[in-house]
Design an enzyme around this catalytic site. Structure first.
Site, PDB file in Angstrom:
ATOM      1  N   ILE A 135      -8.561  10.120 -19.364  1.00 46.19           N
ATOM      2  CA  ILE A 135      -7.825  11.395 -19.415  1.00 46.19           C
ATOM      3  C   ILE A 135      -8.702  12.493 -20.009  1.00 46.19           C
ATOM      4  O   ILE A 135      -8.259  13.620 -20.193  1.00 46.19           O
ATOM      5  CB  ILE A 135      -6.513  11.248 -20.220  1.00 46.19           C
ATOM      6  CG1 ILE A 135      -6.797  10.729 -21.633  1.00 46.19           C
ATOM      7  CG2 ILE A 135      -5.528  10.362 -19.506  1.00 46.19           C
ATOM      8  CD1 ILE A 135      -5.560  10.704 -22.521  1.00 46.19           C
ATOM      9  N   ALA A 138     -16.343  13.396 -22.508  1.00 42.94           N
ATOM     10  CA  ALA A 138     -17.265  14.355 -23.127  1.00 42.94           C
ATOM     11  C   ALA A 138     -18.589  13.665 -23.425  1.00 42.94           C
ATOM     12  O   ALA A 138     -18.793  12.496 -23.072  1.00 42.94           O
ATOM     13  CB  ALA A 138     -16.640  14.918 -24.398  1.00 42.94           C
ATOM     14  N   SER A 139     -19.484  14.391 -24.080  1.00 39.18           N
ATOM     15  CA  SER A 139     -20.831  13.863 -24.314  1.00 39.18           C
ATOM     16  C   SER A 139     -20.839  12.707 -25.304  1.00 39.18           C
ATOM     17  O   SER A 139     -21.699  11.833 -25.243  1.00 39.18           O
ATOM     18  CB  SER A 139     -21.740  14.984 -24.829  1.00 39.18           C
ATOM     19  OG  SER A 139     -21.212  15.534 -26.020  1.00 39.18           O
ATOM     20  N   GLY A 141     -17.863  10.712 -26.130  1.00 37.44           N
ATOM     21  CA  GLY A 141     -16.961   9.616 -25.773  1.00 37.44           C
ATOM     22  C   GLY A 141     -15.989  10.001 -24.678  1.00 37.44           C
ATOM     23  O   GLY A 141     -16.071  11.081 -24.094  1.00 37.44           O
ATOM     24  N   LYS A 157      -9.680   6.713 -27.910  1.00 35.91           N
ATOM     25  CA  LYS A 157     -10.947   7.416 -27.693  1.00 35.91           C
ATOM     26  C   LYS A 157     -12.078   6.440 -27.981  1.00 35.91           C
ATOM     27  O   LYS A 157     -12.119   5.823 -29.055  1.00 35.91           O
ATOM     28  CB  LYS A 157     -11.043   8.633 -28.612  1.00 35.91           C
ATOM     29  CG  LYS A 157     -12.260   9.518 -28.320  1.00 35.91           C
ATOM     30  CD  LYS A 157     -12.462  10.598 -29.373  1.00 35.91           C
ATOM     31  CE  LYS A 157     -11.433  11.677 -29.249  1.00 35.91           C
ATOM     32  NZ  LYS A 157     -11.765  12.838 -30.141  1.00 35.91           N
ATOM     33  N   ASP A 292     -10.363  24.109 -32.564  1.00 38.37           N
ATOM     34  CA  ASP A 292     -10.627  24.040 -31.114  1.00 38.37           C
ATOM     35  C   ASP A 292      -9.313  24.202 -30.353  1.00 38.37           C
ATOM     36  O   ASP A 292      -8.862  23.289 -29.648  1.00 38.37           O
ATOM     37  CB  ASP A 292     -11.288  22.701 -30.781  1.00 38.37           C
ATOM     38  CG  ASP A 292     -11.876  22.682 -29.375  1.00 38.37           C
ATOM     39  OD1 ASP A 292     -12.058  23.764 -28.796  1.00 38.37           O
ATOM     40  OD2 ASP A 292     -12.155  21.582 -28.856  1.00 38.37           O
TER      41      ASP A 292
END
Length: 561
Positions: A135, A138-139, A141, A157, A292
């Protein structure tokens, strides 16, 4: 053997960096630094990108292209630097803001293997269901949906198997790269490239440790445990380590999905106001905020609650930073550039601002532009851009958390304008800012500041005799050295030397002349005379005339000085 392998990795990666720099016409970096020894003499270079000459792109666009091609670690570095206007010029920050870290997911079997190794159990012993699809990727995980044995839906994750190796290799490379190109970047105005790499290393190593994100989740759950409108996912510590993170799955839509929010009977305007209030509570009350807040990390559940996810990036503010930040914007609203400059200088810590009046003038222009004339229609990202330029121009070292906060507020303002175009983020923030401002001057905080000042004074008094004894001992043993270099003072010292010589010659001339004049009164019977003058008086006049002649010649020779 490990050191040799690491060196081979560094050289291979360095060659890739050099090839990429050459591809985008950064041959000046190669030719003006120690990197040139790694390039073969007959190297053939392609000077195009997407059938367009690289010279048609700006220098800063080409920097971004280099970063994009070098991969996730360098993209992460650029994204980190996009919050550091004290280091990079505004044009480069703008280009870095375009970067997206899009990475393909790694193999599912590898992901399962890592989970099994970290938990010490098979997938079937922990989960009744583990989604083969990701879902998010990224760099560092990727994330999978799963269901625990007790029926709880979770998100797992999982860190990439080669993440640590790649990051440490790239950090080692960056250190070598900076060592070879430091002077070049200093000439461009980037004064502390070593510090940049050190900050990046700390950030990346933190991201590689999922236990830090787990602690962030627990901290948020603690401070908002009584919050009715906001939900923080539960952490399953039993199934979380430094390499995997298992949290509650929260069902919902993105906060910008207005149609779905309305379909659930939720008022979007009230929802965004509640979300903003929660963020200002994070910032101004707790000094610990989710940094974020893009729409994918702010969800809305069918019951109208806001859910925050992904706590890998958080911002932290000290009490003093909170107070000075709020005081700066209150002074701005009151059109007080001098007070703004004072609080900006306090935020800059040890930065020495050469001309504070120039800073006040810049802030006065800022007030005119954003407060006096067109305040209602200005955006936070425009204000942030101006502040970044001021920080860069005055070489101020503002804490990265302050610009991370401004970036967060700018993103929130953008989300707010999508959901409720009439919402004014400044109006929502105002009560929190004034509350913090009053807290700063409350008896409790003034007492704290007073105790802090007294503590520093006593610490100084306590340590001074020890420090003095240490210094005297060094002096006694001849181990203290002073090295002073003065530049551009040659002409000044020459003028001092000339003027000193003038003064000495004039003094001798005047003293001999006055002495001779005084001795003309000596009676003739007491001293022999020449030309009706006592001989000593005549000698004084002769010597005075000689030094007068020398003085005249000296003045003629040095008249231009």
């Amino acid at each position: 053997m490990l050191q040799i392998n690491q060196t081979v990795k560094n050289i291979t990666r360095l060659s890739q960096v050099i090839n990429t720099l050459l591809k985008y016409s950064f041959e000046d970096i190669i030719s003006n630094t120690g990197l040139k020894r790694f390039v073969p003499a007959k190297r053939q270079i392609s000077w195009k990108r997407q059938d367009k000459s690289v010279f048609e792109y700006t220098r800063w666009e080409r920097v971004r292209m280099v970063i994009e091609e070098l991969g996730p670690s360098f993209i992460k570095l650029a994204q980190l630097l996009s919050n550091r206007p004290d280091i990079l010029p505004e044009e480069l920050i703008y280009e870095f803001s375009k970067l997206q870290s899009q990475v393909l997911p790694f193999d599912l079997e590898q992901s399962k293997s890592i989970v099994e190794r970290e938990t010490g159990k098979t997938i079937n012993e922990v989960f009744t269901y583990f989604d083969t699809r990701t879902i998010g990727s990224a760099s560092i995980g990727q994330a999978h949906r799963a269901r625990l044995k007790n029926g709880t839906d979770v998100v797992v994750k999982v860190q990439r198997p080669d993440a640590y190796s790649k990051v440490t290799t790239d950090i080692a490379l960056l250190k070598d790269f900076v060592r070879l190109t430091e002077n070049y970047f200093k000439n461009l105005g980037i004064l502390n490239p070593k510090e940049i790499v050190e900050v990046f290393e700390k950030t990346m190593l933190n991201e590689l440790d999922y236990e830090i994100e787990a602690r962030n989740i627990q901290h948020f759950r603690q401070i908002f445990k009584n919050e009715k409108k906001v939900k923080i996912p539960q952490l399953f510590k039993k199934y979380s380590t430094s390499k995997i993170l298992t949290t509650e799955f929260i069902s919902g839509c993105k906060i910008t999905d207005i149609e779905q929010i309305k379909a659930w009977g939720v008022n979007p305007a009230k929802l965004i106001k509640a979300g903003m209030e929660n963020y200002f509570s994070q910032i101004f009350e707790f000094g610990f905020f989710h940094a974020d807040p893009h729409p994918g990390n702010i969800l809305v559940s069918p019951d109208g609650k806001i859910a925050l996810i992904d706590f890998g990036m958080v911002g932290k503010l000290t009490k003093r930073e909170k107070h000075d930040f709020s005081a700066f914007f209150i002074a701005m609203a009151n059109q007080q550039p001098k007070i703004m400059a004072n609080h900006m200088q306090r935020l800059a810590g040890n930065t020495e601002i050469q001309n504070i009046s120039f800073l006040e003038k810049e802030l006065e222009d800022l007030v005119d532009e954003f407060v006096t004339y067109d305040f209602e229609n200005r955006k936070l990202d425009e204000l942030t851009s101006r502040l970044r330029k001021i920080v860069f121009d005055f070489k101020m070292s503002i804490p990265g958390s302050i610009f991370l906060l401004l970036r967060t507020l700018a993103i929130l303002e953008g989300i707010g304008r999508v959901i409720d175009p009439e919402m004014k983020i400044v109006e929502v923030a105002r009560p929190y800012g004034f509350k913090l401002f009053k807290e700063k001057y409350s008896p409790k905080n003034l007492n704290y500041e007073f105790q802090y000042a007294i503590s520093n004074i006593f610490s100084l008094l306590y340590s001074s005799p020890i420090d003095l004894k240490f210094i005297l001992k060094k002096i006694k043993n001849g181990k203290i050295y002073s090295h002073i270099e003065l530049h551009g003072l040659e002409n000044f010292l020459k003028r001092i030397d000339i003027n000193t010589n003038k003064f000495v010659l004039t003094f001798i001339f005047a003293a001999l002349f006055v002495s001779g004049a005084l001795m003309t009164n000596i009676p003739p019977e007491r001293m022999s005379t020449f030309f009706e003058l006592p001989w000593i008086s005549l000698l004084s006049f002769v010597l005075s005339a000689f030094f007068g002649f020398v003085l005249a010649i000296y003045l003629i020779r040095n008249r231009n000085s």
